[in-house]
Each structure stands twice: as C-alpha cells, then as structure tokens.
Design an enzyme around this catalytic site. Structure first.
Site, PDB file in Angstrom:
ATOM      1  N   GLU A 246       1.438 -12.553  12.781  1.00 38.39           N
ATOM      2  CA  GLU A 246       0.857 -11.352  12.522  1.00 38.39           C
ATOM      3  C   GLU A 246       0.600 -10.797  10.981  1.00 38.39           C
ATOM      4  OE1 GLU A 246       2.228  -6.507  13.141  1.00 38.39           O
ATOM      5  OE2 GLU A 246       3.617  -8.023  13.255  1.00 38.39           O
TER       6      GLU A 246
ATOM      7  N   ASP B  82       6.138   0.924   7.021  1.00 42.36           N
ATOM      8  CA  ASP B  82       6.834  -0.076   6.333  1.00 42.36           C
ATOM      9  C   ASP B  82       7.959   0.423   5.669  1.00 42.36           C
ATOM     10  OD1 ASP B  82       4.868  -1.808   7.415  1.00 42.36           O
ATOM     11  OD2 ASP B  82       3.557  -1.589   5.550  1.00 42.36           O
TER      12      ASP B  82
END
Length: 249
Positions: free
Chosen positions: A35, A46
């Site tokens: 990924e 994130d």
C-alpha cells in the site's frame, strides 16, 4: 502459519533509493500487497511517524508524478505483487478523477484507498476505478453509526479497509472482542476486509488473521526507516524481519 500482509510505505521516503530498498525488504519478508502512499501535507488520520515522513518527502519538492514513477518502478520489479495507492481526495481531484485513475492504472496500481472520499459521495472514484481496471477500497471506522456501517458493508465493494480504532495511525491497538465484532459487521455483506491501524507485532497479527483478508501495517515500518535509514543493510534486515514476524513467513 503464513498470514496475508498489506505493508504500507510512503513513496519517496526518505529517498527514492531507500524507499525502493524498503519495498524490496517488505516483499522479501512476505508482504503480499504494498500500500503505497503519495505524500500529502495535511493527512486526516496519519500519526506522527507517517506525517513526519510525508513532510520530509514534500520538502524535496516531491510531486504526484514522482510518486507514480516510483510505483511504476516497483511494479516493473515485482509484477506479481498487488499494489494499492493510498492518498487523499485533493490529489485525486486536482488532475480530475478520471485522469488520476488512468495514470494510477498505467503505473501498475490495482486499487485506490482514499480515506476522505466517502463511499457514497466519492466524486465518481468507484466508477473511474472500474473504467480503468482497478477497484476503490472504501474505509470503515468504528465511529460509523450502525446504520451507515450496514450500508457500507452491503454496498457491494469487493474489499473494505477497516481502521481498527478511532484516532490516528501508529499508536498501539488492542485486538479484543470489540475489534473482532466490528470486523464481523464490516464483512457481513460479503466484502473481504483489510484490517489495520496500530498493528506492530506478530501477536496482534495472529489475533487478527482469521477475521481479515490481510493484516495492514505501516507506522511500524516508518519507525524502522527513521531508526536505520542511514544504514541500508541494517534497514533491509530490520524491515524484512518485521515483515516476516507480521506475515508469519
């Protein structure tokens, strides 16, 4: 027992050559899927490790075209490895959804993971993916209402990415009965499920493996890059060892 592993890496981090070393080590360690994240300046989920990595890459003037070239290089070297592209809606929308999907497909991408494009309001992403021989992989979160989660799980997507907890990536996730119940709900419509967020060791991977199509891990590898990035041999060994631990290879 070999477990299916989706390993996350940031394109170009900390350099193209080191990122390529990481990709090779991940595959050597048993990663079935890579990924690959296009760096983005304002990530919505994130954690510090990946956010810092993105910031460092962007500071070099890194563009979407650079990330796609990196992906194409990996695809040429590992044509048997499934490649997914993870990014955010702005990078997809800017050149046009159709154009972005066309370019991603040409680079060797099989599917897109765009967390901030909801499954039922995706700016045409699902259709554009299909037109270019790819799949859109929507994201399910434990914060979804039961009604919305039911709608997503029965929407006919071949794969759904399940974030295993609310919050940001990188902090430790406890795989418990609540986690497994959530995964059951995500898969109840027939979609295969990728499960990630805070997965960093073999014990967690073992607890998850019977409930998901693949285990997803990312921040754990970014932290190893930060630790060993100046020594390619040690970095490669550390990434391969951690991937092997997670995949059970």
């Amino acid at each position: 027992m070999k477990r299916k592993l989706m390993a996350h890496l940031v394109a170009g981090y900390p350099s193209n050559q080191t990122a390529l070393t990481v990709a090779r080590a991940l595959v050597a360690g048993g990663a079935d899927i890579l990924e690959i994240q296009l760096p983005f300046s304002d990530p919505s989920a994130d954690g510090p490790a990946i956010q810092t990595a993105c910031t460092q890459v962007l500071s070099r003037g890194y563009h979407t075209a650079d990330g796609l070239s990196f992906i194409a290089q990996i695809h040429r070297e590992f044509p048997e490895v499934t490649l997914y592209l993870m990014s955010y809606g702005s990078l997809v929308y800017t050149p046009g959804v159709e154009e972005f999907c066309k370019r991603a497909c040409q680079a060797g991408i099989s599917g897109l993971i765009i967390p901030d494009l909801p499954f039922d309001c995706d700016e045409g992403l699902t259709a554009a993916c299909k037109a270019n021989g790819m799949i859109n992989i929507p994201v399910a979160s434990p914060s979804m209402s039961p009604e919305r989660l039911h709608e997503l799980s029965h929407a006919g997507f071949p794969y759904i990415y399940a974030s295993l907890r609310v919050g940001i990536t990188g902090t430790q996730t406890v795989v418990d009965d609540t986690t497994l119940a959530f995964l059951q709900k995500v898969s109840e419509g027939g979609s295969k499920v990728y499960g990630g967020f805070g997965i960093s060791d073999g014990k967690q991977a073992e607890a998850l493996c019977t409930s998901v199509e693949a285990i997803v891990a990312g921040s754990v590898f970014v932290r190893l890059i930060a630790q060993y990035g100046e020594d390619p041999d040690r970095l490669s060994a550390a990434i391969t060892a951690k991937a092997s631990e997670l995949s059970g290879k």
